[in-house]
Design a protein around this motif. Structure first.
Motif, PDB file in Angstrom:
ATOM      1  N   SER A 164       2.465 -14.054 -44.690  1.00 12.57           N
ATOM      2  CA  SER A 164       3.705 -14.798 -44.957  1.00 12.57           C
ATOM      3  C   SER A 164       4.256 -15.420 -43.683  1.00 12.57           C
ATOM      4  N   SER A 165       4.176 -14.677 -42.579  1.00 11.10           N
ATOM      5  CA  SER A 165       4.659 -15.216 -41.308  1.00 11.10           C
ATOM      6  C   SER A 165       3.769 -16.353 -40.834  1.00 11.10           C
ATOM      7  N   ARG A 166       2.469 -16.226 -41.054  1.00  8.44           N
ATOM      8  CA  ARG A 166       1.549 -17.294 -40.654  1.00  8.44           C
ATOM      9  C   ARG A 166       1.790 -18.556 -41.491  1.00  8.44           C
ATOM     10  N   ILE A 167       2.056 -18.368 -42.774  1.00  2.00           N
ATOM     11  CA  ILE A 167       2.362 -19.515 -43.635  1.00  2.00           C
ATOM     12  C   ILE A 167       3.690 -20.146 -43.222  1.00  2.00           C
ATOM     13  N   GLY A 168       4.675 -19.306 -42.934  1.00  2.00           N
ATOM     14  CA  GLY A 168       5.965 -19.827 -42.485  1.00  2.00           C
ATOM     15  C   GLY A 168       5.837 -20.623 -41.203  1.00  2.00           C
ATOM     16  N   LEU A 169       5.003 -20.137 -40.289  1.00  2.00           N
ATOM     17  CA  LEU A 169       4.786 -20.865 -39.032  1.00  2.00           C
ATOM     18  C   LEU A 169       4.121 -22.211 -39.323  1.00  2.00           C
ATOM     19  N   GLY A 170       3.180 -22.215 -40.259  1.00  2.00           N
ATOM     20  CA  GLY A 170       2.561 -23.476 -40.649  1.00  2.00           C
ATOM     21  C   GLY A 170       3.577 -24.445 -41.214  1.00  2.00           C
ATOM     22  N   ALA A 171       4.517 -23.923 -42.008  1.00  2.00           N
ATOM     23  CA  ALA A 171       5.563 -24.775 -42.591  1.00  2.00           C
ATOM     24  C   ALA A 171       6.432 -25.401 -41.512  1.00  2.00           C
ATOM     25  N   CYS A 172       6.664 -24.677 -40.428  1.00  2.00           N
ATOM     26  CA  CYS A 172       7.450 -25.232 -39.314  1.00  2.00           C
ATOM     27  C   CYS A 172       6.801 -26.501 -38.777  1.00  2.00           C
ATOM     28  N   TYR A 173       5.467 -26.465 -38.628  1.00  2.00           N
ATOM     29  CA  TYR A 173       4.755 -27.634 -38.120  1.00  2.00           C
ATOM     30  C   TYR A 173       4.683 -28.745 -39.165  1.00  2.00           C
ATOM     31  N   MET A 174       4.583 -28.381 -40.425  1.00  2.00           N
ATOM     32  CA  MET A 174       4.425 -29.368 -41.487  1.00  2.00           C
ATOM     33  C   MET A 174       5.709 -30.126 -41.786  1.00  2.00           C
ATOM     34  N   PHE A 175       6.848 -29.444 -41.697  1.00  2.00           N
ATOM     35  CA  PHE A 175       8.105 -30.034 -42.158  1.00  2.00           C
ATOM     36  C   PHE A 175       9.186 -30.148 -41.084  1.00  2.00           C
ATOM     37  N   GLY A 176       8.888 -29.671 -39.875  1.00  2.00           N
ATOM     38  CA  GLY A 176       9.940 -29.568 -38.880  1.00  2.00           C
ATOM     39  C   GLY A 176       9.942 -30.593 -37.767  1.00  2.00           C
ATOM     40  N   ASN A 177       9.037 -31.582 -37.821  1.00  2.00           N
ATOM     41  CA  ASN A 177       9.009 -32.610 -36.763  1.00  2.00           C
ATOM     42  C   ASN A 177       8.897 -32.000 -35.374  1.00  2.00           C
ATOM     43  N   ILE A 178       8.087 -30.950 -35.264  1.00  2.00           N
ATOM     44  CA  ILE A 178       7.904 -30.325 -33.955  1.00  2.00           C
ATOM     45  C   ILE A 178       6.520 -30.607 -33.383  1.00  2.00           C
ATOM     46  N   SER A 179       5.703 -31.370 -34.121  1.00  2.00           N
ATOM     47  CA  SER A 179       4.364 -31.694 -33.660  1.00  2.00           C
ATOM     48  C   SER A 179       3.936 -33.023 -34.251  1.00  2.00           C
ATOM     49  N   ASP A 180       3.139 -33.769 -33.499  1.00  2.00           N
ATOM     50  CA  ASP A 180       2.588 -35.020 -34.008  1.00  2.00           C
ATOM     51  C   ASP A 180       1.327 -34.777 -34.840  1.00  2.00           C
ATOM     52  N   ASN A 181       0.898 -33.517 -34.922  1.00  2.00           N
ATOM     53  CA  ASN A 181      -0.326 -33.170 -35.638  1.00  2.00           C
ATOM     54  C   ASN A 181      -0.015 -32.186 -36.761  1.00  2.00           C
ATOM     55  N   PRO A 182       0.296 -32.697 -37.968  1.00  2.00           N
ATOM     56  CA  PRO A 182       0.648 -31.795 -39.073  1.00  2.00           C
ATOM     57  C   PRO A 182      -0.477 -30.858 -39.462  1.00  2.00           C
ATOM     58  N   MET A 183      -1.738 -31.220 -39.159  1.00  2.00           N
ATOM     59  CA  MET A 183      -2.863 -30.341 -39.483  1.00  2.00           C
ATOM     60  C   MET A 183      -2.760 -29.014 -38.745  1.00  2.00           C
ATOM     61  N   GLN A 184      -2.037 -29.018 -37.654  1.00  2.00           N
ATOM     62  CA  GLN A 184      -1.802 -27.774 -36.912  1.00  2.00           C
ATOM     63  C   GLN A 184      -1.111 -26.742 -37.797  1.00  2.00           C
ATOM     64  N   GLY A 185      -0.312 -27.225 -38.741  1.00  2.00           N
ATOM     65  CA  GLY A 185       0.340 -26.319 -39.672  1.00  2.00           C
ATOM     66  C   GLY A 185      -0.436 -26.143 -40.962  1.00  2.00           C
ATOM     67  N   LEU A 187      -3.817 -26.350 -41.675  1.00  2.00           N
ATOM     68  CA  LEU A 187      -5.099 -25.634 -41.665  1.00  2.00           C
ATOM     69  C   LEU A 187      -4.948 -24.119 -41.792  1.00  2.00           C
ATOM     70  N   PRO A 188      -4.042 -23.461 -41.043  1.00  2.00           N
ATOM     71  CA  PRO A 188      -3.896 -22.007 -41.222  1.00  2.00           C
ATOM     72  C   PRO A 188      -3.450 -21.621 -42.631  1.00  2.00           C
ATOM     73  N   VAL A 189      -2.601 -22.448 -43.243  1.00  2.00           N
ATOM     74  CA  VAL A 189      -2.142 -22.146 -44.602  1.00  2.00           C
ATOM     75  C   VAL A 189      -3.292 -22.314 -45.589  1.00  2.00           C
ATOM     76  N   ARG A 190      -4.073 -23.367 -45.424  1.00  2.00           N
ATOM     77  CA  ARG A 190      -5.240 -23.571 -46.286  1.00  2.00           C
ATOM     78  C   ARG A 190      -6.207 -22.400 -46.180  1.00  2.00           C
ATOM     79  N   GLU A 191      -6.401 -21.928 -44.967  1.00  2.00           N
ATOM     80  CA  GLU A 191      -7.320 -20.812 -44.742  1.00  2.00           C
ATOM     81  C   GLU A 191      -6.863 -19.566 -45.501  1.00  2.00           C
ATOM     82  N   ILE A 192      -5.574 -19.284 -45.442  1.00  2.00           N
ATOM     83  CA  ILE A 192      -5.036 -18.110 -46.132  1.00  2.00           C
ATOM     84  C   ILE A 192      -5.175 -18.262 -47.639  1.00  2.00           C
TER      85      ILE A 192
END
Length: 282
Positions: A164-185, A187-192
């Motif tokens: 759950s924490s790993r998915i939440g961290l992925g959500a931060c990258y996907m929806f939080g405008n903290i990275s120019d690379n959304p795949m960073q968030g 890929l870990p969620v897809r893996e889980i």
């Protein structure tokens, strides 16, 4: 109502529904009902000091006096347990008395960092995450995600296996405008989710990611999995309806808007959805 007009109000409508149906920003029992985000000018980043100053504009002189005493107590506190106690008091002040979300979440997070337990860190992180999912202001999205990210990284340092924490961290990258690379968030969620297809939190996050990127067919697949397991999940049902709507599948959109409408108890929200259903039936 044209589709473009509906899209402008649908995110706010969903946030409104979730807020009053489930209390998505809430600690148990009580909830801060005000937010200062709308009063902060859009900018690349937002400082907590700015949010706090705006929040203070809406409290009474008596509340300001009480708040000043608490803030001074944090500065004077030279023992960690004292600081934790005062941060919790500040969080309760903004939650119960002033009823403003941002300082409540911030001080809950500050206490959690000092406590450094997985339970307190994840609780605080999800305060930010839950509001991130409903936020539309890019600068506020960044502030919420940045705070959640710090807390989740600390939680994962304690328990790296917490999906759950790993998915939440992925959500931060996907929806939080903290990275120019959304795949960073992503890929870990897809893996889980590939390993655990019944992880509905992961399915929901991937559905939201698909919707955000315009991959409505993929988002629909994710939301349908959630709804199959949780037939009363209003958030998933509403997103499913909207993705069908955005994909131009009117019949399916109407079907799922009608399901959502039956679950909603808020007259104003029901009326808006009814309007959209009638538009689609024309």
């Amino acid at each position: 109502m044209k589709k473009q007009q509906w899209l402008l109000i649908s995110s706010a409508l969903l946030a409104f529904i979730l807020l009053f149906t489930f209390g998505i920003t809430v600690p148990p029992h009580k909830q801060p009902t005000a937010t200062v985000a709308a009063n902060v000018a859009s900018s690349p980043s937002i400082r907590f000091e700015t949010l706090l100053a705006k929040a203070k504009e809406h409290i009474s002189p008596a509340q300001a006096e009480r708040l000043a005493r608490l803030e001074n107590a944090v500065v004077r506190g030279d023992i960690k347990d004292q600081q934790i106690h005062v941060y919790h008091q500040l969080a309760r002040f903004w939650s119960d008395s002033a009823r403003v979300f941002e300082p409540y979440a911030y001080y809950t997070g500050e206490a959690a960092k000092l406590e450094n337990s997985e339970k307190s860190l994840t609780f605080a992180a999800h305060l930010f995450l839950d509001n991130l999912m409903a936020e539309t202001n890019p600068a506020m999205q960044n502030w919420l995600a940045t705070n959640a990210k710090v807390l989740l990284e600390k939680a994962l340092a304690i328990n790296p296996a917490n999906d759950s924490s790993r998915i939440g961290l992925g959500a931060c990258y996907m929806f939080g405008n903290i990275s120019d690379n959304p795949m960073q968030g992503i890929l870990p969620v897809r893996e889980i989710v590939a390993k655990h297809p019944d992880n509905l939190y992961g399915q929901m996050i991937l559905g939201l990611g698909g919707k955000k990127s315009g991959q409505y067919d993929k988002a629909i697949e994710r939301f349908k999995i959630v709804v199959e397991h949780q037939p009363d999940n209003l958030e998933a049902i509403f997103h499913l309806a909207e993705c069908y709507d955005l994909h131009g599948e009117k019949a399916n959109a109407i079907q799922w808007y009608e399901v959502a409408e039956k679950l909603i108890r808020i007259p104003e929200a029901k009326a808006e959805i009814d309007k959209r259903i009638l538009e689609l039936k024309k």
